[in-house]
Motif scaffolding. Structure first.
Motif, PDB file in Angstrom:
ATOM      1  N   GLY A 168      16.084  79.993  29.660  1.00 44.92           N
ATOM      2  CA  GLY A 168      16.482  81.315  30.120  1.00 44.92           C
ATOM      3  C   GLY A 168      15.338  82.112  30.684  1.00 44.92           C
ATOM      4  N   ASP A 169      14.562  81.499  31.568  1.00 38.34           N
ATOM      5  CA  ASP A 169      13.381  82.164  32.121  1.00 38.34           C
ATOM      6  C   ASP A 169      13.641  82.785  33.497  1.00 38.34           C
ATOM      7  OD1 ASP A 169      13.567  79.916  33.726  1.00 38.34           O
ATOM      8  OD2 ASP A 169      11.772  78.948  32.920  1.00 38.34           O
ATOM      9  N   GLY A 170      14.870  82.654  34.019  1.00 39.40           N
ATOM     10  CA  GLY A 170      15.202  83.222  35.319  1.00 39.40           C
ATOM     11  C   GLY A 170      14.724  82.406  36.492  1.00 39.40           C
ATOM     12  N   ARG A 171      14.007  81.286  36.258  1.00 40.05           N
ATOM     13  CA  ARG A 171      13.478  80.475  37.345  1.00 40.05           C
ATOM     14  C   ARG A 171      14.002  79.037  37.308  1.00 40.05           C
ATOM     15  NH1 ARG A 171       9.291  82.893  34.860  1.00 40.05           N
ATOM     16  NH2 ARG A 171       8.598  80.906  33.948  1.00 40.05           N
ATOM     17  N   ALA A 195      20.869  84.855  24.821  1.00 41.10           N
ATOM     18  CA  ALA A 195      20.079  85.874  25.512  1.00 41.10           C
ATOM     19  C   ALA A 195      19.038  85.219  26.408  1.00 41.10           C
ATOM     20  CB  ALA A 195      19.415  86.790  24.499  1.00 41.10           C
ATOM     21  N   GLY A 196      18.845  85.781  27.592  1.00 35.64           N
ATOM     22  CA  GLY A 196      17.937  85.231  28.586  1.00 35.64           C
ATOM     23  C   GLY A 196      18.613  85.209  29.938  1.00 35.64           C
ATOM     24  N   VAL A 197      17.886  84.787  30.963  1.00 34.01           N
ATOM     25  CA  VAL A 197      18.433  84.678  32.319  1.00 34.01           C
ATOM     26  C   VAL A 197      18.472  83.200  32.672  1.00 34.01           C
ATOM     27  CG1 VAL A 197      18.166  85.303  34.736  1.00 34.01           C
ATOM     28  CG2 VAL A 197      17.522  86.939  32.946  1.00 34.01           C
ATOM     29  N   PHE A 198      19.676  82.660  32.766  1.00 31.77           N
ATOM     30  CA  PHE A 198      19.880  81.234  32.988  1.00 31.77           C
ATOM     31  C   PHE A 198      20.401  81.022  34.406  1.00 31.77           C
ATOM     32  CE2 PHE A 198      19.872  81.821  28.479  1.00 31.77           C
ATOM     33  CZ  PHE A 198      19.287  80.670  27.958  1.00 31.77           C
ATOM     34  N   LYS A 199      19.512  80.533  35.262  1.00 33.94           N
ATOM     35  CA  LYS A 199      19.902  80.273  36.649  1.00 33.94           C
ATOM     36  C   LYS A 199      20.659  78.950  36.720  1.00 33.94           C
ATOM     37  CE  LYS A 199      17.158  81.280  40.106  1.00 33.94           C
ATOM     38  NZ  LYS A 199      16.098  81.231  41.155  1.00 33.94           N
ATOM     39  N   THR A 200      21.712  78.915  37.545  1.00 30.77           N
ATOM     40  CA  THR A 200      22.527  77.710  37.632  1.00 30.77           C
ATOM     41  C   THR A 200      23.261  77.661  38.965  1.00 30.77           C
ATOM     42  OG1 THR A 200      24.328  76.450  36.592  1.00 30.77           O
ATOM     43  CG2 THR A 200      24.487  78.837  36.517  1.00 30.77           C
ATOM     44  N   GLY A 201      23.625  76.441  39.342  1.00 32.37           N
ATOM     45  CA  GLY A 201      24.565  76.250  40.438  1.00 32.37           C
ATOM     46  C   GLY A 201      25.971  76.160  39.883  1.00 32.37           C
ATOM     47  N   ALA A 202      26.858  75.513  40.638  1.00 36.40           N
ATOM     48  CA  ALA A 202      28.272  75.456  40.273  1.00 36.40           C
ATOM     49  C   ALA A 202      28.474  74.742  38.943  1.00 36.40           C
ATOM     50  CB  ALA A 202      29.051  74.734  41.371  1.00 36.40           C
ATOM     51  N   LEU A 203      29.317  75.337  38.101  1.00 38.11           N
ATOM     52  CA  LEU A 203      29.681  74.769  36.808  1.00 38.11           C
ATOM     53  C   LEU A 203      31.175  74.514  36.783  1.00 38.11           C
ATOM     54  CD1 LEU A 203      27.637  77.232  34.557  1.00 38.11           C
ATOM     55  CD2 LEU A 203      26.992  74.883  35.186  1.00 38.11           C
ATOM     56  N   TYR A 204      31.573  73.441  36.080  1.00 36.98           N
ATOM     57  CA  TYR A 204      32.974  73.056  36.020  1.00 36.98           C
ATOM     58  C   TYR A 204      33.452  73.068  34.571  1.00 36.98           C
ATOM     59  CZ  TYR A 204      32.613  71.651  40.897  1.00 36.98           C
ATOM     60  OH  TYR A 204      32.430  71.657  42.263  1.00 36.98           O
ATOM     61  N   LEU A 205      34.426  73.939  34.284  1.00 35.65           N
ATOM     62  CA  LEU A 205      34.979  74.055  32.941  1.00 35.65           C
ATOM     63  C   LEU A 205      36.053  73.005  32.713  1.00 35.65           C
ATOM     64  CD1 LEU A 205      35.335  77.946  32.736  1.00 35.65           C
ATOM     65  CD2 LEU A 205      33.345  76.525  32.207  1.00 35.65           C
ATOM     66  N   LYS A 206      36.476  72.888  31.460  1.00 35.72           N
ATOM     67  CA  LYS A 206      37.563  71.969  31.127  1.00 35.72           C
ATOM     68  C   LYS A 206      38.531  72.681  30.191  1.00 35.72           C
ATOM     69  CE  LYS A 206      35.060  69.685  27.331  1.00 35.72           C
ATOM     70  NZ  LYS A 206      34.492  68.392  26.868  1.00 35.72           N
ATOM     71  N   THR A 218      22.269  86.585  30.916  1.00 33.91           N
ATOM     72  CA  THR A 218      22.728  86.618  32.298  1.00 33.91           C
ATOM     73  C   THR A 218      22.869  85.196  32.804  1.00 33.91           C
ATOM     74  OG1 THR A 218      21.692  88.751  32.801  1.00 33.91           O
ATOM     75  CG2 THR A 218      22.204  87.321  34.660  1.00 33.91           C
ATOM     76  N   LEU A 219      24.063  84.872  33.293  1.00 35.11           N
ATOM     77  CA  LEU A 219      24.284  83.617  34.004  1.00 35.11           C
ATOM     78  C   LEU A 219      24.092  83.937  35.476  1.00 35.11           C
ATOM     79  CD1 LEU A 219      25.127  80.675  33.314  1.00 35.11           C
ATOM     80  CD2 LEU A 219      27.448  81.329  33.979  1.00 35.11           C
ATOM     81  N   LEU A 220      22.987  83.490  36.043  1.00 33.81           N
ATOM     82  CA  LEU A 220      22.564  83.876  37.388  1.00 33.81           C
ATOM     83  C   LEU A 220      22.812  82.750  38.365  1.00 33.81           C
ATOM     84  CD1 LEU A 220      21.046  85.903  39.267  1.00 33.81           C
ATOM     85  CD2 LEU A 220      18.936  84.716  38.602  1.00 33.81           C
ATOM     86  N   GLY A 221      23.562  83.030  39.415  1.00 38.46           N
ATOM     87  CA  GLY A 221      23.824  82.020  40.425  1.00 38.46           C
ATOM     88  C   GLY A 221      22.580  81.667  41.215  1.00 38.46           C
ATOM     89  N   SER A 222      22.447  80.394  41.513  1.00 32.09           N
ATOM     90  CA  SER A 222      21.352  79.939  42.376  1.00 32.09           C
ATOM     91  C   SER A 222      21.507  80.542  43.765  1.00 32.09           C
ATOM     92  CB  SER A 222      21.382  78.419  42.483  1.00 32.09           C
ATOM     93  OG  SER A 222      20.563  77.963  43.537  1.00 32.09           O
ATOM     94  N   GLU A 223      20.383  80.736  44.424  1.00 34.90           N
ATOM     95  CA  GLU A 223      20.379  81.283  45.777  1.00 34.90           C
ATOM     96  C   GLU A 223      20.477  80.198  46.843  1.00 34.90           C
ATOM     97  OE1 GLU A 223      16.045  80.530  44.726  1.00 34.90           O
ATOM     98  OE2 GLU A 223      17.922  81.086  43.716  1.00 34.90           O
TER      99      GLU A 223
END
Length: 608
Positions: A168-171, A195-206, A218-223
């Motif tokens: 969760g470092d935002g990077r 807690a933290g800033v977790f950058k990620t691309g597309a995630l798929y739930l089930k 924060t779940l942060l979308g990749s740029e």
């Protein structure tokens, strides 16, 4: 049950009929007063609105709700408290609603009713019994509602994404680690974003899982566009453009395949940030809370205003897609969930989608409660959308959006008649700050939008209150829509609009046009106050020249205050009852191209 025996009630009524002077005990007088209040008829727990420690209750207002100022909730026979005070703690909309009414020094606006309650601090796997009583201004209660029995769940197994290597470092890009936690999730488990800033691309739930974004997370979308698969989904079966995956998805990996999901919860007090656009300096809202302000853009300015939006459009253009289509179809939404039965969104904050906010396609039984949407002025940044879905409940939410706040769609053109309609929705106890419309039907109306109830909502600053939009070639329309018991201030355009003259500059006409125009019919607007609409108080625009009318529209007990009047064209077989205008300059009624309109107790009367 009534609070007094029926024989006592009959004795009181009989004494009044015979005009006898009788002495009635004080307690009996209180009971008789309470007897005049009806209890809520339908107390329920919304779909998946409970877990191991919390249960959310909602109820319909009695048919005669006059005199009711609050509701008291009882659990196992013990009073828990009132709905109004409970919302102070559990609804992000309530403080704004209170502020709205504090500014209403002339007592012009309709006072909404809060009819939901969150019960927390409960034990896992335990059965509880609830009743609700109506309360008047003097504190008198009605009898009990029918008893509702609800059991909490077992405590879920938790899969913390940090245990799979997420940082969760935002990077750090955490897509693989978070997806690994989702894939490992056991039946009815919780995947936790701590807690933290977790950058990620597309995630798929089930199916049969909870995604929890914890407070401080924060779940942060990749740029980067490459972090969102291009083979995401098609909006309708006849659509030609495949859109990229969203940040959070319940979708098959192949957009041409069908996959059904069930029982998904997305909850928590954290934030989901789509990373779509650059921010201007933050402002403060009317409560002094920070309010992000994203740069308004379009298909000519995305290079300077966008983050993920810029990267996705730029690379789509490099693949040979024209700018207009790339901008209109190749940006990722925040969430897209398709063919999900039983879906609950609760508690989190939405920020900065590159495209739409939360998309629900062909879903069944969806609930959104207590969420915060701060997407203004992200282009196309809607709040929540439903398309060809059945069963929606949206309450206790705060909306400050870059597009429509709550939107309903049902397909485009002639082929939409083969799709199911968008139907059965209840929207209540929300606060709408900015957005193109509070509650919006269209512009995709081809398969019909029907059976919508929006009540007890407050708006201050949206473009429009009730917004209904279609075209002469869209087909279908909206029917059986009720918009009532609500207060609206400072709309930038209309209080209420129904129009066939809608145009979206980014729309792709990849569908067969209908030979039937869209139509809005069987619409009721009742007990609504509108103050200082900048455009029209009411605007109805059909196409009378081509025999395209909206019809069976009823306005009743509606009050307008300010300079704006009514602009009506292409309406027939409709009525206006107890409708008043205050503050308009000249005749507020501008009516043409309309047939069989009835006016009763209207002030001022339209010129006939």
């Amino acid at each position: 049950m009534p609070l007094i025996e029926s024989s006592s009630a009959s004795a009181v009524q009989g004494a009044w009929r015979q005009k006898k002077h009788v002495v009635i005990p004080l307690a009996l007088l209180f009971s008789a007063s309470a007897l005049a209040l009806d209890a809520p008829p339908k107390v329920q727990v919304p779909t998946l609105a409970y877990d191991d420690s919390q249960i959310i209750l909602v109820w319909e207002k009695p048919e005669n709700a006059a005199g009711i100022v609050d509701y008291h909730v009882y659990m196992d026979g013990k009073k828990l408290g009132g709905a109004n005070a409970n919302n102070d703690r559990h609804s992000p909309a309530k403080a704004y609603i209170d502020k709205f009414y504090k500014a209403d020094t002339e007592n012009f606006h309709h006072r909404i009713s809060i009819h939901n309650y969150t019960v927390d601090g409960l034990k896992p796997e335990t059965e509880y019994r609830f009743t609700v009583r109506s309360v008047d201004a003097e504190g008198h209660e009605s009898g009990d509602s029918p008893v509702l029995v609800q059991r909490t769940t077992a405590t879920a197994e938790v899969f913390n994404v940090e245990e799979q290597g997420a940082k969760g470092d935002g990077r750090t890009l955490n897509t693989a680690a978070i997806q690994k936690a989702i894939d490992a999730c056991s039946l009815n488990c919780t995947v936790l974003i701590p807690a933290g800033v977790f950058k990620t691309g597309a995630l798929y739930l089930k199916s049969n899982m909870t995604l929890e974004i914890a407070e401080g997370a924060t779940l942060l979308g990749s740029e980067r566009s490459e972090d969102y698969p291009l083979q995401g989904y098609i909006q309708y079966p006849y659509s030609t453009m495949v859109r990229p995956a969203s940040l959070i998805n319940a979708l098959p990996r192949d957009p041409r395949q069908h996959q059904a999901f069930e029982n998904i919860r997305i909850v928590g007090k954290g934030t989901i940030d789509g990373n779509g656009w650059k921010r201007n300096d933050d402002s403060q809202d009317e409560l002094g809370k920070p309010l992000p302000f994203y740069r308004a853009s379009d298909n000519t300015r995305y290079m300077e205003d966008g983050i993920l939006a810029k990267d996705q459009v730029e690379k789509a253009v490099a693949r040979g897609i024209i700018v207009k289509d790339a901008y209109g179809q190749m940006r990722s939404s925040l969430m897209t969930l398709r063919n999900v039965k039983n879906l609950f969104y609760g508690g989190f904050t939405v920020l900065n989608p590159a495209y739409h906010g939360i998309m629900n396609l062909e879903t069944e039984n969806v609930v959104m409660a207590g969420t915060v949407h701060k997407t203004y002025d992200a282009n196309n940044g809607d709040g929540i959308e439903f398309a060809n879905s059945k069963g929606a409940m949206v309450f206790n939410n705060f909306f400050d959006t870059g597009d429509d706040c709550v939107n309903f769609a049902s397909g485009t053109g002639a082929d939409a008649t083969r799709q199911p309609p968008q139907e059965d929705a209840w929207i209540f106890n929300n606060y709408f700050r900015r957005g193109h419309g509070m509650v919006v039907a269209g512009s995709h109306t081809g398969g019909w939008i029907q059976n919508i109830l929006a009540e007890d909502n407050v708006s201050d600053g949206t473009d429009t209150g009730l917004r209904m939009k279609s075209t002469n070639f869209m087909g279908g329309g909206a029917r059986n829509v009720t918009f009532r018991d609500s207060a609206i201030r400072n709309t930038l355009k209309q209080g209420v609009i129904m129009t066939l003259d809608y145009h979206d500059p980014n729309a792709i006409l990849d569908y067969k046009r209908s030979t039937v125009p869209g139509q809005f019919r069987d619409i009721r607007v009742a007990n609504v106050t509108v103050e200082d609409a900048a455009g029209a108080a009411i605007q109805v625009k059909g196409d009378s020249a081509h025999d395209a009318f909206h019809e069976n529209v009823a306005f009743a007990q509606v009050r307008f205050k300010g300079r704006a009047g009514a602009q009506i064209d292409g309406l027939r077989n409709s009525s206006f009852t107890d409708v008043s205008f205050a503050g308009t300059e000249g005749d507020p009624w501008n009516i043409e191209g309309s047939e069989n309109l009835r006016f009763d107790r209207v002030e001022p009367q339209p010129r006939q």
